[in-house]
Each structure stands twice: as C-alpha cells, then as structure tokens.
Design an enzyme around this catalytic site. Structure first.
Site: not given
Length: 755
Positions: A16, A119, A560, A598, A604, A665, A694
């Site tokens: 929400e 993550n 992930w 990728d 991570e 990045e 982003h």
C-alpha cells in the site's frame, strides 16, 4: 521469557505504501493522504505484534524511503542543495532520495549503496565541514506517542551514532572525529526527550559493530556512548547489532552501561563463543535466533536448546529476531497457489511473530506438546521434488579446467576489436527498456490465460521491433532487445529452471518504492530448455548491429533468491552456474556474439569482515561466474554488470571474473570507483554509468560529457564504454529517449575530439 522484534516490513501487506507514494510523486494524492496511510500501516503492525505478545515492539522502524536517510534528516544532516529547494520538508526528503528537477530547482539524489550484506539499499547521507549535527526532527517522538495512544508501549529504534558517523560521506576535510561532540550532543538530546516522554526502553541499532574495527573505531564508539548513556536516567538502553558478530567490540560493549545487548546468533559465527566467555548478569541478552533474512521455518528444538544453554550460564535472555524483518515478505496468508505441504516449510514476517510466540510459550512451559512435536516432524521430513541426482553428479564432475577461458583476455580483446569494429567510446544500455502499462498488461493477461502464447509472443515481438528501431534511430552501437518478456531479472530465470518456487505477494523492499519478489530455491537446479535464445535471435534478425544476449548470473540469482539451508550456498550457486552456462553456449551457437551475464548482486553475500572475503565467498563466487563463460569462443564478447554496491575494495576479484567488458553503477557515487580501477591496473574494458536511472532527471549532454572526461583521466580511451548505470525498466518512455539521445550525442562529441 520475553520476545523482541528489531523491525517490521513497512510497505504494507499489499504494498500500500509503495503505490500511495508513487501517486504522491505524480501529484495524485496529498501529503496528508500519504501520512494518513502511513499511520494506518503503523497501527496495524503495532497491534499485530501486540496480539502476538511481543514484549519489545519497535517504533520508528517505519520509513517513507529509508531509515538511514530518516536518521540524517532527524539530526540535521541535510546538504545545502536540498535545503535551498522551495519544497515542503517531505518533498525535500524525497528529493534527497530520488533527485529533483522542476520549478523549485535541479538536484541529483544522494548516493545509494547496499545495506551491509543484504539486498536492501540505503541512502548515503552527506555532510560538509559547515554542517552541524543536531536534533531537529520529531519523527521518532511522534511515532512513540502515536503508539502510546493506541495502548502500545514501544521500543523506539534509531540508527546509532557510531554507525551513522561511520557510514556518512564526508565531502570536505572534516572526518567522523570532528563531528564526535556534535553527535554526542544530538543523541543526548534525543535520549533526554524520550526520558521526558517516559519511554521504558530505547534501542540504538549499531550494525557497523560487526565489521572489522581498529583501536580508533573502538575509541570513537566508547567516547560516543560514555556521554550519551549518562543522561538515560530510568530509561533503559538496548545496543542492537545484527548481520554478524561483534568480536572486535565485545569487551568495549560489555564495559558500557547498556541495559540490553542484542547479538546475532545466526550470522554471528563467533557470537556463541563470545557469550560463553562471560556475560554480565545485570544486562539482558537479546538473542537473535529467529532468522530475519530467510523464509524457512525456525527449528524449535535447536533454538530452545540454545536458549536453555544461555540460561544455564545465568544469562537473562530475551528471544528475538536476528535482524529486522524488513528483509522478508509480509505474510504467507495471501499465497493461495502454494500447497499446504509446501507452505508449512516457510515463515514470513507475520509468521515469525507466531514462531516467537510458540517459542515463548514452550520456554515458559505454557505451550501444548503438539507445538514442538509438529515442528520436530517438519524437520524430520524430506521436501518433495527437491533432489536431482543428475545435477549432483554434474557438479561433482567439474574440473579446474572448467573455470578457465582460453585464450587469455589480452588476446581475446584484440580478436574482438577486429570482430566488432566498434567506434571509440561504444554506446549501449544495460538491458531493459521501460515496462510500460501495456507491457505489464500483456504479461499479466498471458499468465491469467486471457491471451494465447501466440498473442503474447506477437505483442512482445512488436515491442522488440519498435525498440530496435528506436535504438538504431538513436544511433546506439550495441543494442538490446528490451526484456519485455521479463517480470524481474531473477524471477524470470527462476521460472524457467527446475528447483525454484514462486510466490504471488511475497514482496520485499529493495529501496524506496522498489519492491522485489524473490524466488525460493526449493531444490536442485537445472536448465530445462533454452530460456532467452528465441527473443535474442529474433532481435538480432532485425538489425545488422550487435545485439546483446541478456542473462542473469548465478551469484545474483542465488543472492536475490531465498536460498536453501540444507546445502551450502556455494554448492547451490554452482548448480545455477551450470544452468546459465548451457544458455550462454546456446546463445553463442545461435549467432549471438555479445552476451551480458549480469552480476548485480555479486557483493551482496560478501562477508563483512575482510579476513573472510576469500575463504568464505570470493573463492567460490568468482569461479562460479567463470564457469558460466569458460566454454565460449574468443570472438564472443562477455559483458557483466554490477550496481549500487561498494566495489572499490574487491576490484582485483572482479577483474579475475575474466569478463571482456564490465559496466558499473558509478553516477551516484561520483565516480569514486575510477581511482580503484587505475590503482589495480584493471585490464577489463569498462562502462561506468554516466547517469542515474533511479532518478527522473534527464541529464544534459554537457553533464554526461563532464562525467566521461573525468573517466578518461583514469581509464584508457580504448577501454571506455558509454552507458547508463543500470537497466531502464522503471523509467518512462520520454525521459528514457531524451536521456539516451544526450548520451549518444555526448559520446559522439567526445569521439570527434579524440579522433
């Protein structure tokens, strides 16, 4: 027995908050409406935890975007470029998180990095020499009183001063030591305010304590808390750590007057031994024994044994989560497609509250005997369809030669220059293009059976053809097919591999309004058939320019997903690597000569202590990637991509992946990675991201050229690629076209200058 929760998912059961916040960005809901929804989410969570008899219920774990950003705003750490915007406080807050370009000004977002070994991404707050740390916000106090009005006594949580100072980005000459006294004064004011409100407990989250610490770090930690704790009065203070053990700081922690100490007994491999050496009887041990990062059921028998062992040493134990439940989905209740046999193995955030209650009752002697017996039977059972003998045998047959690609990189580079004849500063994108409403509708209609496979494929082919033409018109050098068939870069592949399970509503926050639905690795993994060949070969048939085949790497698929706990993650990753290797070789066989694999999440699972990097992770993660492409021909060019992590300290390992081109990045970190590339004599061709995808901002040609010129001071011109910093699926069509037009123009202008 008492129980504690460190934090709870804040996007809501059905995301929400995500949808309302995105409407706010578009001007479709007001601040008041957004605040009202947030208040309702907090209310439901507090009452849910109260219902489950949680004794230490958190407040201030809620955030509109990120808790670290919240702490920065709370303590006045707001760069001047955001202060100057003629916006409301909430709009300025979002400008720091997302960037802003409009009537009030033009600013880039703060840098974004992975939160320790998760993550989740946090916003890296900046502080300049003229900034002053001081208590200016009221969010934690308002939320505490909000819960109090509902009859819920909470444990307010905040990022601790040590972690805050260690993770801030210092933009000028001053360092963490120079802000010590300001931090002390600000946090003392924070504690004093809660004392005046009558708070029984406060929690300071100090995750940085599980990293390697030196004497100066410990001196800083002690100096901070010696003063801050002097004003706590009757209010008790919990020092909460997670994601590892506190071996370097343990003695220092015990020597300070904390009333409770929270330790991770799951990822903290030395925690049990540290506590065994002695734990003060006048302090509560908040034992993190219910996993906050994975979704498998808690093994009650083992947990109870650990608690009883601690209590036998005279330690007062509070049973808690190993970290915030932010990192797991909200609840299993809406997962109607998973069978009851499967679901009984899982526990999401709400179910973990039930586990805490079960364990509390068992340890207090109030539980029915069936609770423990049912859990014991679960762990004695074998999960159906989880074992594949052929996969195990194939893994066992891997040899050292399977990890080595020939010829060596230097020779391949020459062969590929001749093969592709690309211009200086070749331009490309990372892979995905905007997932517009019609793209999502097409995929959803196919999944629901409202469209035939032929109709679904035809639509995607139209989209691919449209965007191939767009890329040619933009004059990009290396094209992509756009990934219109993919919902998520991991979920898509998991659905086509054996060994994975999928949920309907098990969303987890990655950053801000971005949520992901991680697959669950249920058993052994193998490729059943070609997964991307049809899409890539069709796209290549539409153009004479090179078309990249787009895959997700094995380490990222593992990191992930929710991993198995019955085998090592190294073994599980090896299985996935073999499956992706099969796809790479199929793409090559079908004429795709540039293949991007990728590894966005490579860092991570990197251990937080450098001494463990190779022995516990890189020694198998890097070979797993090499296994994927070692069978390729010399004239096949292998790309990989990594995003939103700190890579500067593992550059040699990344170079050892033996890819031909790596894109990073870099836009949000001000190209800090470039120095490390040069210092480590990075041989791989590289594409540091030239603009931040982003943010809705469209970068100018001059801005991109300026970034490229900075890169050329550290990178040889023959090795530099030009690309955005990540995929474009979340961006709108018009801003994407405008940004890429400027990217190509900047590359061409620079190309003319250098040629």
């Amino acid at each position: 027995m008492q129980t504690s929760v460190i934090g709870f998912p804040r996007v809501g059961e059905l995301r929400e908050l995500k949808f309302a916040t995105e409407k706010f960005f578009k001007g479709l809901v007001s601040e008041q409406e957004l605040e009202a929804l947030a208040k309702d989410i907090r209310k439901k969570q507090w009452l849910k935890m109260q219902e489950k008899e949680v004794d230490f219920i958190p407040s201030n774990d809620f955030s509109f975007y990120d808790n670290f950003l919240d702490a920065a705003v709370l303590f006045n750490i707001i760069p001047e470029r955001y202060r100057e915007l003629s916006l409301s406080p909430l709009e300025k807050y979002f400008a720091m998180a997302r960037g802003y370009k409009g009537p009030a000004g033009d600013v880039k977002a703060l840098a974004m990095k992975k939160w320790f070994n998760t993550n989740y991404h946090y916003m890296v707050a900046e502080i300049s020499d003229k900034d002053e740390i001081s208590l200016v916000g009221d969010k934690p106090f308002k939320e505490y009183e909000e819960a109090k009005a509902l009859g819920v006594e909470t444990k307010p949580v905040v990022i601790g001063p040590f972690t805050l100072l260690k993770l801030l980005r210092y933009t000028e000459k001053k360092t963490e030591k120079d802000f010590l006294q300001q931090a002390v004064s600000a946090y003392k004011a924070y504690v004093e305010k809660f004392v005046s409100l009558g708070a029984k407990w406060l929690a300071f989250d100090e995750a940085y304590l599980v990293r390697d610490l030196d004497k100066e770090d410990l001196a800083l930690f002690i100096a901070l808390y010696q003063e801050i704790l002097s004003v706590k009065g009757e209010t008790k203070v919990l020092l909460q750590t997670y994601f590892g053990d506190v071996r370097d700081a343990f003695e220092s922690i015990l020597a300070l007057p904390f009333d409770g100490i929270g330790l991770d007994f799951l990822e903290g491999k030395e925690t049990k031994n540290l506590v065994a050496k002695g734990f003060p009887k006048d302090k509560l041990l908040f034992a993190g024994l219910v996993n906050g990062k994975n979704i498998w059921r808690n093994h009650y028998e083992k947990t109870i044994e650990q608690v009883k062992d601690l209590e036998a040493k005279g330690i007062s134990v509070v049973l808690g989560t190993s970290c915030s439940l932010l990192h797991v989905p909200y609840t299993l209740e809406g997962e109607n497609k998973l069978s009851a046999e499967v679901k009984r193995h899982f526990s999401f955030a709400v179910e973990k509250l039930s586990e805490l209650l079960d364990l509390k009752k068992v340890l207090s002697g109030k539980a029915e005997s069936s609770v423990l017996e049912e859990n014991k039977a679960l762990f004695a059972s074998v999960r159906p369809n989880s074992e594949d003998k052929a996969v195990k045998e194939r893994c066992a047959a891997i040899t050292d030669a399977d990890y080595t690609r020939l010829p060596a990189f230097s020779e391949r580079e020459k062969i590929q220059k001749e093969e592709f004849k690309l211009p200086l500063f070749p331009t490309t994108t990372i892979g995905s293009f905007p997932q517009s409403a019609d793209v999502r509708q097409n995929r959803n209609a196919f999944k629901k059976g409202e469209k035939t496979k032929e109709e679904y494929v035809a639509f995607n082919r139209e989209k691919i053809a449209e965007w191939v033409k767009i890329q040619e018109d933009l004059d990009l050098d290396v094209l992509v097919h756009g990934e219109f068939e993919r919902n998520d870069m991991v979920e898509y592949f998991g659905e086509l591999l054996s060994g994975f399970l999928f949920t309907e509503k098990a969303w987890v926050q990655s950053y801000g309004t971005r949520c992901v639905k991680p697959p669950i690795i249920w058993g052994d993994v193998r490729r059943l058939s070609a997964m991307t060949v049809e899409w890539s070969t069709y796209a290549q048939s539409l153009t004479k320019r090179p078309m990249k085949g787009m895959l997700t790497g094995p380490v990222t698929i593992l990191n992930w997903s929710f991993p198995r706990e019955d085998i090592s993650i190294a073994e599980s990753t090896k299985q996935i690597a073999l499956a992706i290797r099969d796809e790479v070789l199929d793409l090559e066989k079908n004429g795709i000569k540039i293949i991007q694999v990728d590894e966005a999440a490579l860092r991570e699972k990197l251990p937080l202590r450098k001494s463990d990097w190779y022995s516990e992770y890189l020694d198998w993660a890097i070979p797993a990637f090499r296994l994927v492409h070692s069978g390729c021909q010399a004239n096949t060019q292998i790309h990989t991509h990594m995003c939103y992590s700190e890579f500067t300290d593992i550059i040699p390992a990344i170079d050892n992946m033996d890819a031909d081109v790596i894109s990073f990045e870099a836009s949000r970190s001000d190209l800090q990675i470039l120095d490390s590339l040069r210092e480590n004599h990075f041989r791989t061709e590289v594409g540091p991201g030239v603009y931040d995808i982003h943010s809705p901002r469209v970068p100018s040609v001059e801005e991109i050229k300026e970034a490229l010129e900075k890169m050329l001071k550290k990178i040889e011109k023959e090795k530099l690629w030009v690309n955005p910093d990540c995929g474009l699926k979340t961006r709108g069509r018009e801003e994407t076209l405008a940004s890429l037009k400027n990217l190509v123009q900047a590359a061409k202008e620079l190309r003319n200058e250098y040629c």
